[in-house]
Design an enzyme around this catalytic site. Structure first.
Site, PDB file in Angstrom:
ATOM      1  N   TYR A  55       0.780  -1.238   0.000  1.00  0.00           N
ATOM      2  CA  TYR A  55       0.000   0.000   0.000  1.00  0.00           C
ATOM      3  C   TYR A  55       0.811   1.287   0.000  1.00  0.00           C
ATOM      4  O   TYR A  55       0.261   2.344  -0.315  1.00  0.00           O
ATOM      5  CB  TYR A  55      -0.959   0.016   1.197  1.00  0.00           C
ATOM      6  CG  TYR A  55      -2.136  -0.898   0.991  1.00  0.00           C
ATOM      7  CD1 TYR A  55      -3.290  -0.438   0.368  1.00  0.00           C
ATOM      8  CD2 TYR A  55      -2.088  -2.230   1.383  1.00  0.00           C
ATOM      9  CE1 TYR A  55      -4.364  -1.279   0.154  1.00  0.00           C
ATOM     10  CE2 TYR A  55      -3.160  -3.082   1.172  1.00  0.00           C
ATOM     11  CZ  TYR A  55      -4.295  -2.597   0.559  1.00  0.00           C
ATOM     12  OH  TYR A  55      -5.350  -3.436   0.335  1.00  0.00           O
ATOM     13  N   GLY A  57       2.911   4.018  -1.410  1.00  0.00           N
ATOM     14  CA  GLY A  57       3.213   4.461  -2.764  1.00  0.00           C
ATOM     15  C   GLY A  57       1.935   4.520  -3.576  1.00  0.00           C
ATOM     16  O   GLY A  57       0.832   4.546  -3.041  1.00  0.00           O
ATOM     17  N   GLY A  59      -1.221   3.594  -5.585  1.00  0.00           N
ATOM     18  CA  GLY A  59      -2.154   2.467  -5.608  1.00  0.00           C
ATOM     19  C   GLY A  59      -2.080   1.641  -4.343  1.00  0.00           C
ATOM     20  O   GLY A  59      -1.603   2.092  -3.316  1.00  0.00           O
ATOM     21  N   HIS A  75      -3.996   5.206   5.435  1.00  0.00           N
ATOM     22  CA  HIS A  75      -3.823   6.508   4.787  1.00  0.00           C
ATOM     23  C   HIS A  75      -4.570   6.547   3.452  1.00  0.00           C
ATOM     24  O   HIS A  75      -5.260   7.529   3.144  1.00  0.00           O
ATOM     25  CB  HIS A  75      -2.328   6.789   4.593  1.00  0.00           C
ATOM     26  CG  HIS A  75      -2.025   8.129   4.030  1.00  0.00           C
ATOM     27  ND1 HIS A  75      -1.598   8.315   2.741  1.00  0.00           N
ATOM     28  CD2 HIS A  75      -2.090   9.363   4.583  1.00  0.00           C
ATOM     29  CE1 HIS A  75      -1.404   9.599   2.523  1.00  0.00           C
ATOM     30  NE2 HIS A  75      -1.699  10.263   3.624  1.00  0.00           N
ATOM     31  N   ASP A  76      -4.454   5.481   2.660  1.00  0.00           N
ATOM     32  CA  ASP A  76      -5.194   5.402   1.389  1.00  0.00           C
ATOM     33  C   ASP A  76      -6.695   5.515   1.627  1.00  0.00           C
ATOM     34  O   ASP A  76      -7.399   6.246   0.913  1.00  0.00           O
ATOM     35  CB  ASP A  76      -4.903   4.089   0.662  1.00  0.00           C
ATOM     36  CG  ASP A  76      -3.512   4.020   0.049  1.00  0.00           C
ATOM     37  OD1 ASP A  76      -2.767   5.020   0.123  1.00  0.00           O
ATOM     38  OD2 ASP A  76      -3.168   2.955  -0.499  1.00  0.00           O
ATOM     39  N   ASP A 121      -2.628  12.820   6.698  1.00  0.00           N
ATOM     40  CA  ASP A 121      -1.166  12.807   6.627  1.00  0.00           C
ATOM     41  C   ASP A 121      -0.536  12.776   8.014  1.00  0.00           C
ATOM     42  O   ASP A 121       0.449  12.068   8.244  1.00  0.00           O
ATOM     43  CB  ASP A 121      -0.658  14.017   5.840  1.00  0.00           C
ATOM     44  CG  ASP A 121      -0.952  13.936   4.351  1.00  0.00           C
ATOM     45  OD1 ASP A 121      -1.462  12.896   3.886  1.00  0.00           O
ATOM     46  OD2 ASP A 121      -0.666  14.929   3.649  1.00  0.00           O
TER      47      ASP A 121
END
Length: 147
Positions: A55, A57, A59, A75-76, A121
């Site tokens: 996960y 980076g 995509g 985070h995604d 973040d």
């Protein structure tokens, strides 16, 4: 017109045309990088997180390989929630924050896109700082390791 001047003018015009079709780079990645450095005290370069696990980076998919990868998955998902806010593009939205002695504070109005992205973040940066880093999970083959 002097042929040399015409050549320079043509080169400038072509360069400007090329620059016009280059997509903008995500602005808040610089801020996210700063938050990571604040949280971890500069102990690990931020590029180490750019291609880690399934996960971290661009995509992401499959089962996270470890705690740090779960930080990236969270985070995604957080960015996914922020995108549901009106006109909120997390990768391009900048925000106001403070870093003091490793403590991160988001300063935009609660409920705003900026605050939501900053909170995503901030939480991720703190999570990264607390999670062990396993070198064998850097640049893994996601096709075979992220089922």
């Amino acid at each position: 017109m002097n042929p040399a001047h015409l050549l320079v003018l043509s080169a400038v015009c072509v360069s400007l045309l090329g620059a016009a079709i280059v997509p903008p780079q995500p602005l808040n990645l610089i801020q996210f990088s700063s938050l990571i450095q604040c949280a971890n005290g500069g102990s690990r370069a931020t590029w180490h997180y750019a291609d880690y696990g399934c996960y971290c980076g661009k995509g992401g998919g499959g089962t996270p390989v470890d705690e740090l990868d779960r930080c990236c998955q969270t985070h995604d998902n957080c960015y996914g929630e922020a995108e549901k806010l009106t006109k909120c593009s997390p990768y391009y939205k900048t925000y106001k924050y403070d870093c003091s002695e490793g403590k991160l504070t988001c300063n935009d109005a609660p409920g705003s896109c900026e605050r939501s992205v900053c909170d995503c973040d901030r939480v991720a940066a703190i999570c990264f700082a607390g999670a062990p880093y396993n070198d064998k999970n850097f640049m893994i083959n996601t096709e075979t390791n992220c089922q």
